[in-house]
Design a protein around this motif. Structure first.
Motif, PDB file in Angstrom:
ATOM      1  N   ALA A 236      45.312  35.875  40.152  1.00  0.00           N
ATOM      2  CA  ALA A 236      46.366  35.131  38.997  1.00  0.00           C
ATOM      3  C   ALA A 236      47.181  34.222  40.037  1.00  0.00           C
ATOM      4  O   ALA A 236      47.468  33.412  39.286  1.00  0.00           O
ATOM      5  CB  ALA A 236      47.215  36.454  38.364  1.00  0.00           C
ATOM      6  N   TYR A 248      45.362  31.381  31.084  1.00  0.00           N
ATOM      7  CA  TYR A 248      44.657  32.234  32.398  1.00  0.00           C
ATOM      8  C   TYR A 248      44.779  33.602  31.615  1.00  0.00           C
ATOM      9  O   TYR A 248      43.686  34.433  31.690  1.00  0.00           O
ATOM     10  CB  TYR A 248      45.283  32.331  33.519  1.00  0.00           C
ATOM     11  CG  TYR A 248      44.800  33.389  34.406  1.00  0.00           C
ATOM     12  CD1 TYR A 248      43.901  33.209  35.007  1.00  0.00           C
ATOM     13  CD2 TYR A 248      45.687  34.395  34.617  1.00  0.00           C
ATOM     14  CE1 TYR A 248      43.422  34.445  35.782  1.00  0.00           C
ATOM     15  CE2 TYR A 248      45.312  35.755  35.325  1.00  0.00           C
ATOM     16  CZ  TYR A 248      44.051  35.455  36.030  1.00  0.00           C
ATOM     17  OH  TYR A 248      43.492  36.626  36.575  1.00  0.00           O
ATOM     18  N   ALA A 252      41.492  35.959  31.115  1.00  0.00           N
ATOM     19  CA  ALA A 252      41.447  37.255  31.812  1.00  0.00           C
ATOM     20  C   ALA A 252      40.961  38.309  31.047  1.00  0.00           C
ATOM     21  O   ALA A 252      40.176  39.292  31.393  1.00  0.00           O
ATOM     22  CB  ALA A 252      42.639  37.294  32.610  1.00  0.00           C
ATOM     23  N   ILE A 257      38.811  39.562  33.867  1.00  0.00           N
ATOM     24  CA  ILE A 257      39.097  39.082  35.340  1.00  0.00           C
ATOM     25  C   ILE A 257      40.326  39.794  35.694  1.00  0.00           C
ATOM     26  O   ILE A 257      41.427  39.686  35.165  1.00  0.00           O
ATOM     27  CB  ILE A 257      39.530  37.432  35.220  1.00  0.00           C
ATOM     28  CG1 ILE A 257      38.239  36.749  34.490  1.00  0.00           C
ATOM     29  CG2 ILE A 257      39.730  36.852  36.444  1.00  0.00           C
ATOM     30  CD1 ILE A 257      38.545  35.238  34.188  1.00  0.00           C
ATOM     31  N   ASP A 259      43.453  40.414  37.754  1.00  0.00           N
ATOM     32  CA  ASP A 259      44.486  39.685  38.393  1.00  0.00           C
ATOM     33  C   ASP A 259      44.698  39.514  40.090  1.00  0.00           C
ATOM     34  O   ASP A 259      44.631  38.674  40.597  1.00  0.00           O
ATOM     35  CB  ASP A 259      45.823  40.102  37.920  1.00  0.00           C
ATOM     36  CG  ASP A 259      46.023  39.673  36.438  1.00  0.00           C
ATOM     37  OD1 ASP A 259      45.410  39.213  36.000  1.00  0.00           O
ATOM     38  OD2 ASP A 259      47.073  40.260  35.879  1.00  0.00           O
ATOM     39  N   GLN A 270      32.489  33.931  34.372  1.00  0.00           N
ATOM     40  CA  GLN A 270      33.805  33.766  34.664  1.00  0.00           C
ATOM     41  C   GLN A 270      34.341  32.546  35.333  1.00  0.00           C
ATOM     42  O   GLN A 270      35.307  31.995  34.910  1.00  0.00           O
ATOM     43  CB  GLN A 270      34.588  34.901  35.363  1.00  0.00           C
ATOM     44  CG  GLN A 270      34.375  36.392  34.604  1.00  0.00           C
ATOM     45  CD  GLN A 270      34.562  37.520  35.583  1.00  0.00           C
ATOM     46  OE1 GLN A 270      34.364  37.353  36.839  1.00  0.00           O
ATOM     47  NE2 GLN A 270      34.983  38.581  35.014  1.00  0.00           N
TER      48      GLN A 270
END
Length: 353
Positions: A236, A248, A252, A257, A259, A270
């Protein structure tokens, strides 16, 4: 039958093709050169045969990196129409020339890092010196002529390149165009002299349908380098410099995904989704390149709009042009690559990742 050929070039020093010497150096000199070149010859016949079982291609033209005493070469001669070998040590280059005289073997004596892979080569095989594996892999990946490779490298390197211990910068940078896989372990006792670590069989195959086109290679590799080397305690923080926070957050959640994860933890799906989101003109929710077998589309620029382009990395071909010299040193070519981009990231060259 085509007689074995030997191609010699009289430019002295590493990075050139040196004249062949048939005289046998003193044992002490041979031992010193062996250590300098990282020579550990594969002596196990079963390991040799096993390596060749992982060779893919059309059965026509194969290139071997560092044949040494010719144990692997002997197996390749049985399976391919022609065998081209590149050996840096003039002693072993002369040995292979004599051993396969009258066979379909062409011997180039010189450094593989300065060798231009001929256009008719579709398969690459080799027992790669452990100390320069990364340099050889990068040189190989930068060429656009071959289709598949089967290499013996250090076992942990094979696992790393295949993503068994998390992604690496080198593998990630080329993953949209190549598939990496690790296979059998090759015990240290299979080599002479015996190294301190085991080897492993690493295969690389050019994707029949690349996940990104050639036109995206420079931008993707720059993005991968920036993420791997960027400051931050997790993805992140690292990615906020490249992707708007709201974009994002959406990606995510959609792609799972974490952080606090690290770049090495990202899947290829990804990576491509994040890369596309980092590009100018990104439209959330747009349909992008799909990764076969992994489900879901990565939102972003539609790179599939160039179906007729050869989607392979590295626009320049290193193979010889008509009438050109396949053994001419590539030093001048490498000087024109620039700091980053499709020829491999500067970070990777500095760290060997």
């Amino acid at each position: 039958m085509v007689r074995a050929k030997s191609i010699d070039h009289g430019i002295p020093g590493r990075g050139s093709f040196m004249p062949m010497r048939d005289s046998i150096p003193r044992r002490a000199d041979r031992d010193t050169l062996r250590r300098e070149l990282g020579q550990n010859f594969l002596q196990d016949d079963r390991a040799v045969r096993n390596l060749v079982t992982h060779v893919e291609g059309d059965g026509r033209n194969v290139l071997e990196i560092g044949p040494g005493k010719g144990a692997i070469t002997e197996e390749l001669v049985r399976s391919f129409d022609t065998v081209t070998v590149v050996e840096m040590d003039p002693h072993w280059a002369a040995h292979v020339r004599r051993k396969f005289e009258g066979e379909r073997v062409t011997v180039f004596q010189g450094d593989f890092l300065d060798f231009r892979i001929p256009r008719d080569i579709d398969t690459v095989v080799g027992n790669v010196p452990f100390g320069i594996t990364t340099q050889i892999l990068r040189s190989l990946l930068e060429s656009t002529n071959w289709q598949s490779a089967a290499l013996i490298v250090q076992w942990e390197v094979a696992r790393k390149r295949a993503g068994r211990s998390g992604g690496s910068l080198l593998t990630t940078s080329w993953a949209p165009w190549y598939e990496f896989a690790v296979h059998d372990r090759v015990r240290a006792s299979s080599f002479r002299p015996m190294p301190r670590v085991d080897g492993g069989v690493l295969t690389i195959r050019r994707r029949p349908q690349p996940l990104l086109p050639e036109s995206a290679s420079r931008a993707f590799q720059n993005f991968a380098e920036a993420v791997f080397t960027g400051p931050g305690r997790g993805l992140a923080e690292i990615l906020r410099r490249h992707i708007p926070k709201r974009t994002y957050r959406s990606l995510a959640d959609r792609h799972g995904i974490p952080d606090g994860g690290l770049p090495k933890d990202l899947t290829l799906t990804q990576w491509i989704a994040l890369f596309q989101a980092s590009q100018p003109g990104y439209a959330p929710g747009a349909t992008g390149t799909r990764i076969p077998g992994q489900g879901g589309g990565a939102g972003g620029r539609d790179y599939d709009s160039e179906p007729n382009r050869a989607a392979v990395p590295g626009g320049r071909r290193y193979g010889p042009t008509r009438g050109g010299d396949p053994c001419a040193p590539r030093a001048q070519v490498r000087q024109t690559k620039g700091r980053q981009g499709a020829r491999g990231s500067s970070y990777g060259r500095r760290t060997g990742r």
